[in-house]
Design a protein around this motif. Structure first.
Motif, PDB file in Angstrom:
ATOM      1  N   ASN A  73       0.831  -1.210   0.000  1.00 37.60           N
ATOM      2  CA  ASN A  73       0.000   0.000   0.000  1.00 37.60           C
ATOM      3  C   ASN A  73       0.864   1.258   0.000  1.00 37.60           C
ATOM      4  N   CYS A  74       1.919   1.231   0.836  1.00 35.97           N
ATOM      5  CA  CYS A  74       2.820   2.382   0.868  1.00 35.97           C
ATOM      6  C   CYS A  74       3.608   2.495  -0.432  1.00 35.97           C
ATOM      7  N   ALA A  75       3.998   1.366  -1.002  1.00 36.31           N
ATOM      8  CA  ALA A  75       4.737   1.393  -2.265  1.00 36.31           C
ATOM      9  C   ALA A  75       3.894   2.025  -3.367  1.00 36.31           C
ATOM     10  N   GLN A  76       2.613   1.686  -3.400  1.00 35.05           N
ATOM     11  CA  GLN A  76       1.717   2.268  -4.407  1.00 35.05           C
ATOM     12  C   GLN A  76       1.550   3.763  -4.181  1.00 35.05           C
ATOM     13  N   LEU A  77       1.478   4.175  -2.920  1.00 39.43           N
ATOM     14  CA  LEU A  77       1.349   5.599  -2.605  1.00 39.43           C
ATOM     15  C   LEU A  77       2.581   6.367  -3.061  1.00 39.43           C
ATOM     16  N   ARG A  78       3.756   5.802  -2.865  1.00 35.75           N
ATOM     17  CA  ARG A  78       4.998   6.495  -3.206  1.00 35.75           C
ATOM     18  C   ARG A  78       5.277   6.533  -4.704  1.00 35.75           C
ATOM     19  N   GLU A  79       4.579   5.724  -5.496  1.00 36.55           N
ATOM     20  CA  GLU A  79       4.766   5.782  -6.943  1.00 36.55           C
ATOM     21  C   GLU A  79       4.334   7.127  -7.513  1.00 36.55           C
ATOM     22  N   ASP A  80       3.411   7.791  -6.838  1.00 38.35           N
ATOM     23  CA  ASP A  80       2.958   9.127  -7.246  1.00 38.35           C
ATOM     24  C   ASP A  80       3.753  10.156  -6.445  1.00 38.35           C
ATOM     25  N   SER A  81       4.633  10.884  -7.111  1.00 37.13           N
ATOM     26  CA  SER A  81       5.522  11.827  -6.426  1.00 37.13           C
ATOM     27  C   SER A  81       4.759  12.960  -5.749  1.00 37.13           C
ATOM     28  N   SER A 280       8.652   3.547   8.404  1.00 38.78           N
ATOM     29  CA  SER A 280       8.059   4.714   7.767  1.00 38.78           C
ATOM     30  C   SER A 280       8.525   4.713   6.316  1.00 38.78           C
ATOM     31  N   TYR A 281       7.630   4.372   5.407  1.00 43.80           N
ATOM     32  CA  TYR A 281       7.970   4.065   4.009  1.00 43.80           C
ATOM     33  C   TYR A 281       8.054   5.352   3.194  1.00 43.80           C
ATOM     34  N   ASN A 282       9.258   5.693   2.745  1.00 39.73           N
ATOM     35  CA  ASN A 282       9.452   6.916   1.963  1.00 39.73           C
ATOM     36  C   ASN A 282      10.213   6.690   0.660  1.00 39.73           C
ATOM     37  N   PHE A 283      11.023   5.647   0.597  1.00 41.12           N
ATOM     38  CA  PHE A 283      11.913   5.434  -0.546  1.00 41.12           C
ATOM     39  C   PHE A 283      11.233   4.533  -1.579  1.00 41.12           C
ATOM     40  N   PRO A 284      10.842   5.065  -2.748  1.00 42.07           N
ATOM     41  CA  PRO A 284      10.125   4.256  -3.738  1.00 42.07           C
ATOM     42  C   PRO A 284      11.079   3.360  -4.532  1.00 42.07           C
ATOM     43  N   VAL A 285      10.677   2.114  -4.743  1.00 41.48           N
ATOM     44  CA  VAL A 285      11.496   1.196  -5.547  1.00 41.48           C
ATOM     45  C   VAL A 285      10.695   0.517  -6.656  1.00 41.48           C
ATOM     46  N   THR A 286       9.381   0.455  -6.497  1.00 43.44           N
ATOM     47  CA  THR A 286       8.577  -0.255  -7.493  1.00 43.44           C
ATOM     48  C   THR A 286       8.555   0.457  -8.837  1.00 43.44           C
ATOM     49  N   VAL A 287       8.837   1.761  -8.852  1.00 44.96           N
ATOM     50  CA  VAL A 287       8.822   2.504 -10.120  1.00 44.96           C
ATOM     51  C   VAL A 287       9.933   2.033 -11.050  1.00 44.96           C
TER      52      VAL A 287
END
Length: 342
Positions: A73-81, A280-287
């Motif tokens: 869920n956090c990974a999906q949120l972080r995909e949008d800058s 605390s998820y801040n660093f995006p990797v899935t992109v």
């Protein structure tokens, strides 16, 4: 009468033993027994050292928890800058089957992140990081200036992409009591990095020293507020920043994040039992189709649990011993043939 060529005397070498190549020399005349002894000794040493290194590396204890999909869920949120200011946390429970005795180190591990790209490596200002000229941003493209033209500190692509997940470890003593495992933020860097390659401006007030600058676009805090708990861990000498700025050679790498503070329930290390990482998820990797993990590991006198050095010594020793036996067989065969001929 034929004219003799004229030479420029200034270009002639001096009349010394070194430049005239007349130094005394000694030519080694090694017998077969000496050569074989050297080969066997070298092979035996490398083979024994390789076995010792492999056994030592095997004695380390390590556990890796991949939280890329667990925190989907956090990974999906972080995909949008545009969601950079929205906080997202997740908890990753796991079980530690064996006690980790002694010093325990926490690493973050990234898969598919290329820190070895040429333009990425060059995008930094060493004169800025060493505190000599903090306004020097000429080599930091494309992260030199902010949108309003203010110099970015620290500038460059490396600093802008710093790993900024916050990870804490909790020990579940029982079903109702969770203990936060004490971790240290110091002692993570090389001595030369901490005290030579990275230095703050001479001003005692970092906020005033960096006044008029902008933080990197992907940073939540300015450089003088990286660690609000420890004023000495701010600015260019922040240890998380220093660790990140030492770029990795391969796309899969791990970097030291924290080390265990051996107090209270953790004097002897991490006891076996139930734990959880609070992230605390801040660093995006899935992109970029990457992954990330947290690694807990112990160390030995040679470092971590990597097998490369031990395998290298073992293979080198084995090949040297094989070559030694081959040379010995050829020598004995030639020696016997020589006697038969005589």
């Amino acid at each position: 009468m034929e004219m003799m060529p004229q030479y420029d005397l200034s270009r002639m070498p001096e009349n010394t033993a070194l430049k005239q190549q007349t130094l005394p020399a000694h030519q080694l005349d090694l017998s077969a027994s000496v050569v074989l002894s050297i080969f066997f000794a070298t092979g035996g040493f490398c083979l024994c050292m390789g076995i010792i290194l492999l056994l030592s590396a095997k004695s380390t204890k390590e556990i890796e928890i991949n939280y890329t999909n667990i925190c989907a869920n956090c990974a999906q949120l972080r995909e949008d800058s545009s969601n950079f200011d929205k906080e997202c946390t997740c908890s990753v429970p796991f079980y530690l089957p064996e006690k980790m005795e002694g010093d325990v180190y926490m690493y973050y591990k990234l898969y598919g992140f290329y820190q070895n790209l040429y333009r990425y490596i060059l995008s930094r200002s060493n004169s800025q990081l060493v505190g000599k000229d903090i306004w020097d941003v000429k080599n930091c493209s494309p992260f030199q200036l902010s949108q309003n033209g203010t110099p970015i500190i620290p500038c460059g692509a490396i600093a802008n992409s710093i790993f900024n997940d916050t990870i804490t470890l909790s020990y579940n003593l029982n079903s109702s009591i969770n203990i936060e495992v004490p971790m240290l933020k110091s002692g993570l860097t090389w001595w030369t990095d901490k005290y030579v390659k990275f230095r703050n401006p001479t001003s005692s007030d970092l906020a005033s020293a960096f006044a008029g600058s902008a933080k990197p676009p992907h940073w939540a805090k300015p450089i003088y507020e990286l660690d609000i708990d420890d004023p000495g861990n701010n600015g260019f000498i922040n240890e998380d920043l220093i660790v990140w700025m030492r770029t990795a050679a391969f796309p899969t790498f791990k970097k030291l994040y924290r080390r265990l503070n051996r107090v209270h329930n953790f004097v002897e290390g991490l006891p076996a039992g139930n734990y959880s990482f609070n992230i605390s998820y801040n660093f995006p990797v899935t992109v970029f189709q990457g992954e990330k993990s947290v690694v807990l590991s112990t160390l030995t006198w040679i470092g971590g649990g990597g097998l490369f050095l031990g395998l290298t010594y073992t293979v080198t020793g084995a090949l040297t011993l094989l070559a030694s036996f081959a040379i010995l067989a050829i020598y004995l065969m030639l020696k016997r043939n020589k006697k038969s001929f005589l």
